[in-house]
Design an enzyme around this catalytic site. Structure first.
Site, mmCIF file in Angstrom:
data_model
loop_
_atom_site.group_PDB
_atom_site.id
_atom_site.type_symbol
_atom_site.label_atom_id
_atom_site.label_comp_id
_atom_site.label_asym_id
_atom_site.label_seq_id
_atom_site.Cartn_x
_atom_site.Cartn_y
_atom_site.Cartn_z
ATOM 1 N N HIS A 10 65.419 -44.430 73.526
ATOM 2 C CA HIS A 10 66.315 -45.413 72.905
ATOM 3 C C HIS A 10 65.603 -46.246 71.838
ATOM 4 C CE1 HIS A 10 69.809 -47.869 72.415
ATOM 5 N NE2 HIS A 10 70.397 -47.434 73.520
ATOM 6 N N ARG A 11 64.286 -46.223 71.812
ATOM 7 C CA ARG A 11 63.559 -46.977 70.790
ATOM 8 C C ARG A 11 63.717 -46.353 69.409
ATOM 9 N NH1 ARG A 11 57.781 -46.869 73.677
ATOM 10 N NH2 ARG A 11 58.439 -44.678 73.722
#
Length: 461
Positions: free
Chosen positions: A434-435
């Protein structure tokens, strides 16, 4: 002065390896480029070439020794103008001067000597660094028949013996060495019997302690660990961890703990893909057989090309956006898993991808891959469909931003034009970091992937 042959670093992340085989023996003449030994890392077995010339005077690390630290001496080479007298009194030092922990370790030694009542394992820190110097023998406490040299200042012990002793909590000063010149070797640690005083300190019953000590010393404390979990010794067989198992456990634990990942799942109809594959193989040369996995690799690569912002890796300094789709493909091998990489897969046709994968997978199972063939990559794909697994999720293989898990394709009911029909459907799960890849971006990538799979003729354009 003898030339030290050091344990090479076969990859940027390699810390230790196994010297599996010597290809030369003591007394042999060595020329630059000659093959000296076979080194086994956690992923592959590679041959090491000589860079110096001379005579192989002494082998310091025997074949089959594991846990050999990078840059530690494994053999001594005599130059043309030297004879065996140059070995008298010579002690290998390796590349310790370049190790950041050495200065700290050297300062810790006199400190431990100045506090004679404190045990070695609480004060000395030399065992924490991958050093090839022999540890100094403490002045306090008796140490008869140990692996000390003539002046009594140092302990002679192999790197493997030091590591096993540290993991088992054994003071090397109390171990009798059976190696050359009293050197402490692996078998000395395995056969070591703790003093009776140490047994009295244990709160566990004597019989239980004996069982734990026997397996724990050899297997690095595994029995003691399991006993704390309520599993009694003798009810299991303890297999030591291989270098590959250790690396896989460490990397996946780091990823699972550090990467905020999430899954996205989608179903793809693959009837057209199977039809095209059959037609391609009917026209392909005899030595080329395109697999479903080959077609999925190309679909992944083309999807990364059309959604380049998803072809990314997280770093502490920023997001790295990769210029090519280097697809790592999970291959099961004895004792673990390895991910050979198809480089620039977006620029390769199906026949090229197929040929490369046959070669990479074959050499992967033989542990013959080169580091640059399995290290790096920008995206991963794992396929358990051939084993009948319908759907599953995978742990991200850092530094990749995504990994695709492919399940089995099979007949399922689908609705088309208001009617229920049967189609061959395959479920895939995309796990995203998700980064670098959020839900909308991951969904966008999956839409392109689904289009390539369901309309495979577009992969030919």
């Amino acid at each position: 002065m003898p030339v030290e042959i050091l344990m090479p670093a076969l990859s940027p992340t390699m810390e230790e390896g196994t010297l599996s085989k010597w290809l030369m023996k003591e007394g042999d003449t060595v020329s630059s480029g000659d093959l000296l030994a076979e080194i086994e890392t956690d992923k592959a077995t590679m041959e090491v070439e000589a860079v110096e010339e001379g005579t192989l005077a002494k082998i310091l690390v025997e074949a089959g020794t594991d846990g050999v630290k990078v840059n530690s001496p494994i053999a001594l080479l005599l130059e043309e103008d030297e004879d065996e007298s140059a070995l008298d009194g010579y002690e290998p030092t390796g590349a310790d001067v370049s190790k950041p922990g050495d200065k700290k370790d050297q300062k810790a030694e006199p400190k431990s000597e100045s506090v004679p009542d404190k045990p070695k394992e609480e004060t000395g820190k030399a065992d924490d660094a991958p050093s090839t110097r022999y540890d100094k023998k403490p002045d306090d406490g008796p140490a008869p028949k140990t692996g000390s040299d003539k002046d009594g200042d140092r302990l002679r012990a192999s790197p493997l013996a030091k590591r096993l002793a540290k993991e088992a909590g054994i003071d090397l000063a109390s171990v009798e060495g059976s190696g050359p010149k009293g050197r402490i070797i692996k078998v000395d640690i395995e056969n070591y019997e703790a003093p009776k005083e140490a047994e009295k300190k244990s709160e566990a019953p004597k019989d239980a302690k004996d069982e734990s000590k026997e397996v724990g010393a050899v297997r690095s404390g595994g029995a003691e660990y399991l006993s704390k979990m309520g599993i009694e010794a003798g009810t299991y067989d303890l297999e030591p961890l291989s270098g590959m198992t250790k690396t896989i456990a460490r990397r996946l634990s780091e990823s699972n703990n550090n990467v905020p990942d999430f899954p996205l799942q989608i179903d793809c109809e693959i009837d057209e893909l199977l039809k095209l594959r059959k037609e391609l193989n009917a026209q392909a040369p005899e030595d080329v057989k395109v697999s479903v996995n080959d077609m999925l690799i190309r679909a992944c690569a083309l999807s990364l090309k059309f959604v380049p912002e998803a072809n990314a890796s997280y770093t502490p300094d920023g997001i790295a956006y990769h210029k090519h789709a280097d697809v790592a493909v999970a291959v099961a091998i004895d004792g673990g898993l390895i991910t050979p990489i198809v480089r620039e897969a977006e620029n390769k046709g199906l026949s090229t991808i197929s040929t490369e994968m046959v070669d990479l997978a074959g050499r992967a199972r033989e542990m013959k891959l080169k580091p640059n063939e399995y290290q790096g990559g920008t995206f991963s794909i794992s396929n358990l469909g051939m084993m009948g697994i319908k759907s599953f999720g995978s742990i991200i293989n850092e530094p990749h931003g995504m990994i695709l898990s492919v399940g089995a394709g099979g007949p399922r009911p689908v609705v088309k034009d208001g009617e229920i029909k049967v189609a061959t459907v395959m479920s895939v799960t995309l796990t995203c970091d998700h980064r670098v890849v959020d839900g909308a971006l991951g969904a966008k990538w999956l839409q392109h992937f689904k289009r390539y799979v369901e309309q495979p003729i577009t992969m030919m354009l």
